[in-house]
Design a protein around this motif. Sequence first.
Motif, PDB file in Angstrom:
ATOM      1  N   ARG A 144       0.900  -1.434  -0.220  1.00 34.00           N
ATOM      2  CA  ARG A 144       0.052  -0.111  -0.039  1.00 34.00           C
ATOM      3  C   ARG A 144       0.817   1.285  -0.015  1.00 34.00           C
ATOM      4  NH1 ARG A 144      -3.666  -1.355   5.030  1.00 34.00           N
ATOM      5  NH2 ARG A 144      -2.044  -2.845   5.621  1.00 34.00           N
ATOM      6  N   ALA A 145       1.941   1.223  -0.636  1.00 33.13           N
ATOM      7  CA  ALA A 145       2.933   2.423  -0.376  1.00 33.13           C
ATOM      8  C   ALA A 145       2.336   4.056  -1.341  1.00 33.13           C
ATOM      9  CB  ALA A 145       4.193   1.862  -1.248  1.00 33.13           C
ATOM     10  N   PRO A 146       1.779   3.518  -2.578  1.00 30.04           N
ATOM     11  CA  PRO A 146       1.282   4.728  -3.241  1.00 30.04           C
ATOM     12  C   PRO A 146       0.217   5.176  -2.337  1.00 30.04           C
ATOM     13  CG  PRO A 146       1.422   2.892  -4.798  1.00 30.04           C
ATOM     14  CD  PRO A 146       1.724   2.390  -3.373  1.00 30.04           C
ATOM     15  N   TRP A 194      10.985   3.542  -2.396  1.00 31.87           N
ATOM     16  CA  TRP A 194      10.342   2.140  -2.934  1.00 31.87           C
ATOM     17  C   TRP A 194       9.620   2.333  -4.048  1.00 31.87           C
ATOM     18  CZ3 TRP A 194       9.119  -0.104   2.691  1.00 31.87           C
ATOM     19  CH2 TRP A 194       9.985  -0.470   3.177  1.00 31.87           C
ATOM     20  N   THR A 195       8.952   3.611  -4.091  1.00 31.98           N
ATOM     21  CA  THR A 195       8.093   3.556  -5.064  1.00 31.98           C
ATOM     22  C   THR A 195       8.786   4.215  -6.384  1.00 31.98           C
ATOM     23  OG1 THR A 195       7.322   5.840  -4.423  1.00 31.98           O
ATOM     24  CG2 THR A 195       5.904   3.906  -3.933  1.00 31.98           C
ATOM     25  N   GLU A 219       8.545 -10.187  -1.180  1.00 23.33           N
ATOM     26  CA  GLU A 219       8.338 -10.165  -2.424  1.00 23.33           C
ATOM     27  C   GLU A 219       7.812  -8.788  -2.958  1.00 23.33           C
ATOM     28  OE1 GLU A 219       6.407 -13.725  -3.443  1.00 23.33           O
ATOM     29  OE2 GLU A 219       8.015 -14.729  -3.634  1.00 23.33           O
ATOM     30  N   GLU A 220       7.390  -7.828  -2.203  1.00 21.62           N
ATOM     31  CA  GLU A 220       6.833  -6.494  -2.588  1.00 21.62           C
ATOM     32  C   GLU A 220       8.002  -5.855  -3.772  1.00 21.62           C
ATOM     33  OE1 GLU A 220       3.936  -3.869  -3.043  1.00 21.62           O
ATOM     34  OE2 GLU A 220       3.590  -5.914  -2.251  1.00 21.62           O
ATOM     35  N   ARG A 242       0.880  -3.757  -9.272  1.00 23.20           N
ATOM     36  CA  ARG A 242       1.338  -2.361  -8.439  1.00 23.20           C
ATOM     37  C   ARG A 242       1.590  -1.143  -9.543  1.00 23.20           C
ATOM     38  NH1 ARG A 242      -0.489  -5.395  -4.836  1.00 23.20           N
ATOM     39  NH2 ARG A 242       1.117  -6.328  -3.341  1.00 23.20           N
ATOM     40  N   GLY A 243       2.150  -1.748 -10.889  1.00 23.86           N
ATOM     41  CA  GLY A 243       2.342  -0.660 -11.714  1.00 23.86           C
ATOM     42  C   GLY A 243       3.796   0.013 -11.399  1.00 23.86           C
ATOM     43  N   HIS A 244       4.622  -0.713 -10.855  1.00 15.78           N
ATOM     44  CA  HIS A 244       5.788  -0.441 -10.297  1.00 15.78           C
ATOM     45  C   HIS A 244       6.848  -0.183 -11.575  1.00 15.78           C
ATOM     46  CE1 HIS A 244       9.440   0.312  -8.207  1.00 15.78           C
ATOM     47  NE2 HIS A 244       8.752   0.633  -6.865  1.00 15.78           N
TER      48      HIS A 244
END
Length: 990
Positions: A587-589, A621-622, A763-764, A801-803
Amino acid sequence: MEFVGRTDSLALLAAARERARAGHPQRVLVEGPAGIGKTALVRRFLRDDTHVLYGAGEEAESELAFGVLEQLLGRDGTGDGSRPGGGNGAGSGAGGRRWADAHAAGAALLEALDEAQGAGGAPDSDDRAARGPDAPGTSAPDDPGLSAPDTSAPDTSARNTPDTPAPYTHVTLVLDDAQWADHLSLQALTFAVRRLRADRVLVLVVVRDAEDTRLAEGLRRLFTADDAVRVRLDGLGPAELAELGGGMGVRGLTAQAAARLHAHTAGNPLHVKALLEQEGAGLLEALGEPGVTPPAPKSFTALVLAKLAACSPAADALVCAAAVLGTHCTPADAWEVAGADLLDEERRAADVLTALEEAVHTGLLTESPGDPLIRFPHPLVHAAVYHQLGPSRRAALHLSAARTVRDQAHRLRHRALAAAGPDPELAAELASLGRKFAAEGAWANAAGQLTAAARLGPEPAAYEQYTLEAVECALLAGDVPDMGEVAQRIAQFTPGGWRSYLLGRLSLFDLDRAEALLADAWHRCDPAAEPVLGARIAGQFAALHGSMSHGAEMAEWADLAIRLAPDDTATDMIRVLRLTGLAMSGRAPQTLAALAPLPDPALATPAQLEELLGRGTLREWTGDLTGAVRDLGGVFGACHGRAASFRVVAATALAAAEYRVGRWDDAIVHTDLALSLAADTDQPHIALYCRMLAAQVHAVRGAFAKAQAHARVARVYAAGGHVNPTLWAALAEAHLARAQGRPEEVLAALGPLLALAPRGDLEEPGTVPWADLLAEAWAALGDEKRAVQALAPYEVLATQRGHHGALLVAARARGTLEAARGDTVAAERAFRSGLKHAAHVEAPFDRALLHLAYGGFLRRAGRRTRAGEQLRTARDLLVRLDAPPDLGRCERELAACGLGSAGSAPEREPRTRGAALLTPQELAVARLVASGLTNRQVARELVISVKTVEYHLGRIFPKLGVDSRTRLAAALAADEPGPEPGRPGSGRAP
């Protein structure tokens, strides 16, 4: 009388002073038994020194947090400490300046030493001090805080020129009776001494026995190292004893008599003087008759008490009052306290100056013109006077002192010492003050007050509660040397929430036991009735789940702790735990979007600074690396007053962002600083992530021995089987093996993570990247099936996540895997997908590895022109980063394309121009100076001395061919790469 003997010892000290004057900081250990003359030697040596910071340990004050440091810094913490018998006096103990921990106090001492040297005093001294790289003291090492100060002989060829500043003042710092100094002051001194590089500072530590267990281990190592000067004092020789006797008026001490006196006393000056004063010329008769045993010296206490007995009532009262107040005090305070000891007519018939003159004449007190304080000439004199006071008289004097002193902590201390037994009211006052200190983060002072409260608690329940709180504060202050012994003692207490909570906190290295104890504490606690205890248990649960990489649980417990007692969780990391836990659970974003606007770090409250640290970490991280470096750099610059654990985390988070954004020199500086902070506060276990980062950055730089050393330390901690140490050790070894081109070793290193991954949020995407390393290693060894198993779950999560950063490294690994399987179409598709994501990624090393892998694939597919394009892009990035291992691979691929090392020489050869010529420490200094900071501000930012900043500037200026700070800024700006077309970010990093 004149000083006697010690010629060789004085010569050693003088030589050390000359080296210090030349800019080579010196560490000198003076050791010898009580009464051997250590203090007298130091006083004689300091006779001609004008800049001295002096502090002395005192047995009765060994538990007074930062008591000795306040002596060194002066009463107001300005660094105007005193020499023995002169100058400004010591601080007021618990009532003086307070620091969060030993590191913050050590940084204050470092600044005081800078000021005492006169560093940065002239208006243009920042520029002038940067000229002339051949100024004295230019042999300092580049690594701050990790190696010992240089004590080699100075370069006598160096001379001041019209272009260099006038010589700086050398400073002598003396810590006498170090075995009685409080532990936090010793830690602070160790921290400061480790960071002296080009300073004109001589540090003298005086101790009875270098192996005394009361000395901080770090300090002992520094002052017993091969490059330290050790002065070991034994007894005076017979000839020197004869000279001593003559100076005391005992004439006719023959060589034979002096030899007998030496054999009888081992030459101990204290015993000899006691005998000579006691027996006078009568001693000669005993020494002259071989069959007669000379009298034994009376105890030192008896000698002191004999002098005290000869004093008038007023002088006796003054000396006894001074003893109650400590080893030093003002005459006015002592005289006011003495009023409780004098009859009215005695007080009317005397005055303080007459009484003081008598006490000084008898040798019981000392005073010096200009010094506002009176002192005991030796701690033994103070102890002899204090301990001879009867209980009634001692209690009366302490009560009088409590009415006299102005500091609340000191008043309570005197009242506690006057107490004849349990006193619930006083215990409650002490506990209240201790809790107030705890709320301010002054953990050491809080521990002292709560310990005193425990001694006065009338009931076992009160004693246990105050003790538990005292132990917790001592833990937070980093001052619990034997946690096992403390845990055994607490285990005997009555079962309860506080007991189980604290035992759980003491057991975090045994995760199963810690979890069981914290669960028991939670079961026994009613959070509604005891919100503070509930918050502390919740905070420890958050830390426990964080150590197991359970993000959701960590965030949940941290959130509960904040809701229960937002300002009293006994940790200054609780908000960081909450934010990182939310990010680890995917839930970073959303977490970043939900954060309220935050102020500049310099204006932030403690809670806001925590949130800024968490926001910077989540930005890294993002993939918002520019924002991350901005946040984390600001936090690191503003967190000097926070606990060491907070500063270690802040420095490590900043280093991680700097590594990702390509500022590897800065990352090296900040990992070194974080590791030094952790070591200086005896908490190396909190810096294991930093160990992994250090191994990673040294590995990509080709410094394999350094990387291996960091990985080896992490592996030692991983032996316990805990998640986080195992994770960081595995990644450290894997990154090293990847840089060395050893896929078998990558697999061996990452094997343990396969078992750990289901137990935590490993694994995030963006947090702990390792699936790409594992997949590429399996592909390199021809096991495509396992490579797919390792990579596929990571690809799914990264897509969800669209990372972009995670999708880039996953695409690189997928392209390598498909190429190994022989599916060129799928490999081409994967690499092209990676290039699309690269347009949104700041991380230059990740992009470089993608271009390198794609170029290699194209070359093997026979498409050399397109391969050359990709490989040249990779090479340009790797040259800027100075990544020799991967740059070598890139050059070999180019050669295989028939392109050789095409390109300009500056592009091909890393670190041969501009900022690339600077060491990591020099580059860190140069960048901060170029940003507009003064030398003193740079020193505070990097936790080094101003002289070390000047030393580095003296090397930076000629390397870059500049002669001013303005031109330095221009040179660095010209050397920074501009933004790449289509690349995000500011362009400050490659």
